[in-house]
Design an enzyme around this catalytic site. Structure first.
Site, PDB file in Angstrom:
ATOM      1  N   CYS A 228      70.756 -61.050 110.294  1.00  0.00           N
ATOM      2  CA  CYS A 228      70.730 -59.889 109.490  1.00  0.00           C
ATOM      3  C   CYS A 228      72.264 -59.559 109.187  1.00  0.00           C
ATOM      4  CB  CYS A 228      69.919 -59.014 110.123  1.00  0.00           C
ATOM      5  SG  CYS A 228      69.198 -57.933 108.491  1.00  0.00           S
TER       6      CYS A 228
ATOM      7  N   HIS B  57      64.886 -61.049 112.128  1.00  0.00           N
ATOM      8  CA  HIS B  57      65.517 -60.665 113.584  1.00  0.00           C
ATOM      9  C   HIS B  57      64.516 -61.328 114.606  1.00  0.00           C
ATOM     10  CE1 HIS B  57      68.230 -57.214 112.536  1.00  0.00           C
ATOM     11  NE2 HIS B  57      67.301 -57.213 111.377  1.00  0.00           N
TER      12      HIS B  57
ATOM     13  N   GLU C 156      64.713 -61.746 117.521  1.00  0.00           N
ATOM     14  CA  GLU C 156      65.041 -60.806 118.869  1.00  0.00           C
ATOM     15  C   GLU C 156      64.213 -59.627 119.068  1.00  0.00           C
ATOM     16  OE1 GLU C 156      67.039 -60.950 116.322  1.00  0.00           O
ATOM     17  OE2 GLU C 156      68.007 -58.621 115.897  1.00  0.00           O
TER      18      GLU C 156
END
Ligand code: GLN
Length: 197
Positions: free
Chosen positions: A82, A176, A178
């Site tokens: 991002c 994302h 994560e």
């Protein structure tokens, strides 16, 4: 040879902790990187999600901009999510006038491209090179890749827009991984790093 790569997470701003956790789950040694001395000690780097204009300002303030550019030019593997994707763009659209990027991928990235239509959403993303079904993409005021050069491989698209790319050792996603608890994209990056070590 010890084949466990040491991967830094650029810790100027953004979701650093989530990346440290995902990298550890993908069998890397992960540590935050704020200073040039810390950057010198890692094999590879993740640039997290956050706010790219703030990250750019802090990189200048912390004396990190040139050391980062130098490592990227020198072939260090990097993965940006991002805001991190924005940092890796050779060219940026809808950035702030004084906004710096590191470059590294021959692409034009449009900042906040999805954000204007849809502040935040999730979507299943087919990711070339990642087995086991689509990955869940979390998009938060996300950029997309407007165009890429000949050396860039498009790894994923969503709604006709490019959202994951790779050029050599440099990987970037609009979304994302994560934040999902699914560590396959991090494992893909750790593999990239390991193969290059
Ligand atoms: N829109 C943000 C920026 O311009 C990126 C958002 C994110 O990283 N989730 O930096």
């Amino acid at each position: 040879m010890d084949n466990t790569p040491v991967i830094g997470v650029l810790a100027l701003q953004g979701d650093v902790r989530e990346h440290l956790i995902a990298l550890a789950a993908a069998d890397a040694v992960a540590r935050p990187v704020r200073r040039p001395e810390e950057l010198a000690e890692v094999d590879a780097l993740v640039i997290p999600g956050g706010e790219s204009t703030t990250m750019s300002k802090l990189a200048v303030l912390f004396g990190m901009l040139e050391p980062l550019r130098e490592r990227v030019r020198g072939g260090m593997p990097v993965y940006g999510t991002c805001a991190g994707m924005i940092m890796l763009a050779d060219k940026l659209l809808d950035g702030r006038e004084d906004q710096e990027t590191l470059g590294g991928i021959d692409m034009i990235v449009r900042r906040n491209a999805f954000g204007r239509q849809n502040e935040s959403f999730e979507a299943s993303i087919d990711f070339a090179g990642i087995d086991g079904g689509p990955v869940e993409g979390v998009f938060i005021r996300a950029p997309w890749v407007e165009s890429v050069g000949a050396e860039v491989r498009v790894l994923a698209t969503y709604d006709g827009h490019t959202v994951a790319v790779r050029q050599g050792n440099v990987l970037a996603t609009s979304f994302h991984p994560e934040l999902t608890g699914d560590d396959r994209v991090h494992a893909y990056f750790v593999d990239m790093v390991r193969t290059g070590l």
